[in-house]
Design an enzyme around this catalytic site. Sequence first.
Site, PDB file in Angstrom:
ATOM      1  N   HIS A   1       0.851  -1.201   0.000  1.00 54.30           N
ATOM      2  CA  HIS A   1       0.000   0.000   0.000  1.00 54.30           C
ATOM      3  C   HIS A   1       0.884   1.247   0.000  1.00 54.30           C
ATOM      4  O   HIS A   1       2.104   1.150   0.066  1.00 54.30           O
ATOM      5  CB  HIS A   1      -0.986   0.003   1.166  1.00 54.30           C
ATOM      6  CG  HIS A   1      -0.386   0.021   2.545  1.00 54.30           C
ATOM      7  ND1 HIS A   1       0.421  -0.990   3.035  1.00 54.30           N
ATOM      8  CD2 HIS A   1      -0.481   0.930   3.554  1.00 54.30           C
ATOM      9  CE1 HIS A   1       0.790  -0.700   4.266  1.00 54.30           C
ATOM     10  NE2 HIS A   1       0.271   0.459   4.608  1.00 54.30           N
TER      11      HIS A   1
ATOM     12  N   HIS B   1       1.348   3.877   2.013  1.00 51.66           N
ATOM     13  CA  HIS B   1       1.857   4.602   3.188  1.00 51.66           C
ATOM     14  C   HIS B   1       3.386   4.712   3.161  1.00 51.66           C
ATOM     15  O   HIS B   1       4.081   3.782   2.739  1.00 51.66           O
ATOM     16  CB  HIS B   1       1.404   3.910   4.477  1.00 51.66           C
ATOM     17  CG  HIS B   1      -0.048   4.162   4.787  1.00 51.66           C
ATOM     18  ND1 HIS B   1      -0.786   3.385   5.647  1.00 51.66           N
ATOM     19  CD2 HIS B   1      -0.899   5.121   4.316  1.00 51.66           C
ATOM     20  CE1 HIS B   1      -2.028   3.857   5.710  1.00 51.66           C
ATOM     21  NE2 HIS B   1      -2.118   4.910   4.910  1.00 51.66           N
TER      22      HIS B   1
ATOM     23  N   ASP C   1       5.746   4.523   5.297  1.00 52.52           N
ATOM     24  CA  ASP C   1       6.626   3.547   5.951  1.00 52.52           C
ATOM     25  C   ASP C   1       6.665   2.215   5.204  1.00 52.52           C
ATOM     26  O   ASP C   1       7.340   1.273   5.646  1.00 52.52           O
ATOM     27  CB  ASP C   1       6.242   3.347   7.424  1.00 52.52           C
ATOM     28  CG  ASP C   1       4.815   2.846   7.602  1.00 52.52           C
ATOM     29  OD1 ASP C   1       3.935   3.222   6.809  1.00 52.52           O
ATOM     30  OD2 ASP C   1       4.583   2.068   8.564  1.00 52.52           O
ATOM     31  N   HIS C   2       5.990   2.141   4.067  1.00 60.80           N
ATOM     32  CA  HIS C   2       6.046   0.946   3.206  1.00 60.80           C
ATOM     33  C   HIS C   2       6.577   1.290   1.820  1.00 60.80           C
ATOM     34  O   HIS C   2       7.417   0.592   1.289  1.00 60.80           O
ATOM     35  CB  HIS C   2       4.656   0.303   3.097  1.00 60.80           C
ATOM     36  CG  HIS C   2       4.148  -0.187   4.415  1.00 60.80           C
ATOM     37  ND1 HIS C   2       4.238  -1.502   4.806  1.00 60.80           N
ATOM     38  CD2 HIS C   2       3.591   0.475   5.457  1.00 60.80           C
ATOM     39  CE1 HIS C   2       3.740  -1.638   6.035  1.00 60.80           C
ATOM     40  NE2 HIS C   2       3.347  -0.439   6.447  1.00 60.80           N
TER      41      HIS C   2
ATOM     42  N   HIS D   1      -7.541  -1.063   5.121  1.00 60.73           N
ATOM     43  CA  HIS D   1      -6.511  -0.213   5.723  1.00 60.73           C
ATOM     44  C   HIS D   1      -6.290   0.988   4.809  1.00 60.73           C
ATOM     45  O   HIS D   1      -6.254   2.131   5.256  1.00 60.73           O
ATOM     46  CB  HIS D   1      -5.237  -1.025   5.912  1.00 60.73           C
ATOM     47  CG  HIS D   1      -4.090  -0.247   6.477  1.00 60.73           C
ATOM     48  ND1 HIS D   1      -4.075   0.238   7.762  1.00 60.73           N
ATOM     49  CD2 HIS D   1      -2.918   0.149   5.917  1.00 60.73           C
ATOM     50  CE1 HIS D   1      -2.947   0.895   7.976  1.00 60.73           C
ATOM     51  NE2 HIS D   1      -2.231   0.864   6.876  1.00 60.73           N
TER      52      HIS D   1
ATOM     53  N   ASP E   1      -0.313  -4.050   5.972  1.00 61.06           N
ATOM     54  CA  ASP E   1      -0.980  -3.635   7.214  1.00 61.06           C
ATOM     55  C   ASP E   1      -2.438  -4.087   7.253  1.00 61.06           C
ATOM     56  O   ASP E   1      -3.276  -3.473   7.921  1.00 61.06           O
ATOM     57  CB  ASP E   1      -0.923  -2.105   7.354  1.00 61.06           C
ATOM     58  CG  ASP E   1       0.477  -1.610   7.688  1.00 61.06           C
ATOM     59  OD1 ASP E   1       1.383  -2.454   7.853  1.00 61.06           O
ATOM     60  OD2 ASP E   1       0.667  -0.387   7.768  1.00 61.06           O
TER      61      ASP E   1
ATOM     62  N   HIS F   1       4.294  -5.197  10.111  1.00 56.22           N
ATOM     63  CA  HIS F   1       4.840  -4.646  11.362  1.00 56.22           C
ATOM     64  C   HIS F   1       5.027  -5.746  12.402  1.00 56.22           C
ATOM     65  O   HIS F   1       4.299  -6.744  12.396  1.00 56.22           O
ATOM     66  CB  HIS F   1       3.886  -3.597  11.964  1.00 56.22           C
ATOM     67  CG  HIS F   1       3.841  -2.300  11.226  1.00 56.22           C
ATOM     68  ND1 HIS F   1       4.678  -1.242  11.526  1.00 56.22           N
ATOM     69  CD2 HIS F   1       3.056  -1.890  10.192  1.00 56.22           C
ATOM     70  CE1 HIS F   1       4.405  -0.224  10.714  1.00 56.22           C
ATOM     71  NE2 HIS F   1       3.420  -0.598   9.892  1.00 56.22           N
TER      72      HIS F   1
HETATM   73 ZN   LIG Z   1      -0.168   1.423   6.536  1.00 60.56          ZN
END
Ligand SMILES: [Zn+2]
Length: 307
Positions: free
Chosen positions: A138, A140, A142-143, A194, A215, A254
């Site tokens: 996805h 975001h 942090d990905h 998400h 996530d 995570h």
């Molecule tokens: Zn995420």
Amino acid sequence: MSSLRTAFSSSNTSAAYRILTARRTLHTSSLSSSTLSAFSTFTRKTKPSLSLGNSLVTSSRSAHRITPSSNLSLHQFSTTAHSTMRVIPVPALEDNYSYIILDEKTSEAAVVDPVQPQKLMHILQHLGAKLTSVLCTHHHWDHAGGNVELIAKKPGLAVFGADARIPEINYVVKDKEEFKVGSLTVQALWTHCHTKGSVSYYVKDGADRAVFTGDTLFLSGCGRFFEGTAADMYNSLLHILATLPVETKVYCGHEYTKANLKFAQHVEPENPHVAQKLQWCMDESVTVTVPGTIGEELLCNPFLRVK
Ligand SMILES: [Zn+2]
């Protein structure tokens, strides 16, 4: 920390009700506990070892009880003797996971959510792997936040995903679409909620199975509903991910497992599988809990155990 405690409850009260009453509406798998425990990685006695450059990482008791002999906390797993798929979880940022998927038959590799590309490039180099693909779960940061840097260093990579907000995306996957990484077959499963473009990647290599859930599904938990409803998450978890073969390894986005299991125990205080896995997780030598399996999640994850 996962927003597991508020995920369902803040988004949909009927879903929250289902969670809180999970003890009375337990999902009863058609498989017996003993059958499922055969797929349980936290009770497995296998002793994988790997060499990565000068580092050697061996397990002391199970696949997860890793005793690193260097600072590198890198593990790779193979489930079947004939499999050529190797998965290397690479911890990133505070508690994220990126992954390298290596097809040993062709030395072709894909990276999943390469937020810190330099780290991954270093490992790929040690492995002698040829990186061809980027699998984005996805958009975001942090990905997908490392995509620009990675493509600047390695132009020409196929960047897969299902969301135009993913930097450098050049291949938008359809639901259930299949593509290849070396000899491995990857199937994109749309698991929205998400985010609207969340995708899980289901990788098949003969009898070996792995799913990269970003996530959406965490071990013993699930992600927040940023862009979807409880019904969307229910569909993604119960109708898509929970229907994969029980032996499928689960690699999530995570490291939230310990906190998630504490919540699972709160929901189901008498679930022996949750107690067993939490006990294993509390051992401070256990720092990396991936992979789980779909079979374990059916036993331990309260979000897969609601009806
Ligand atoms: Zn995420």
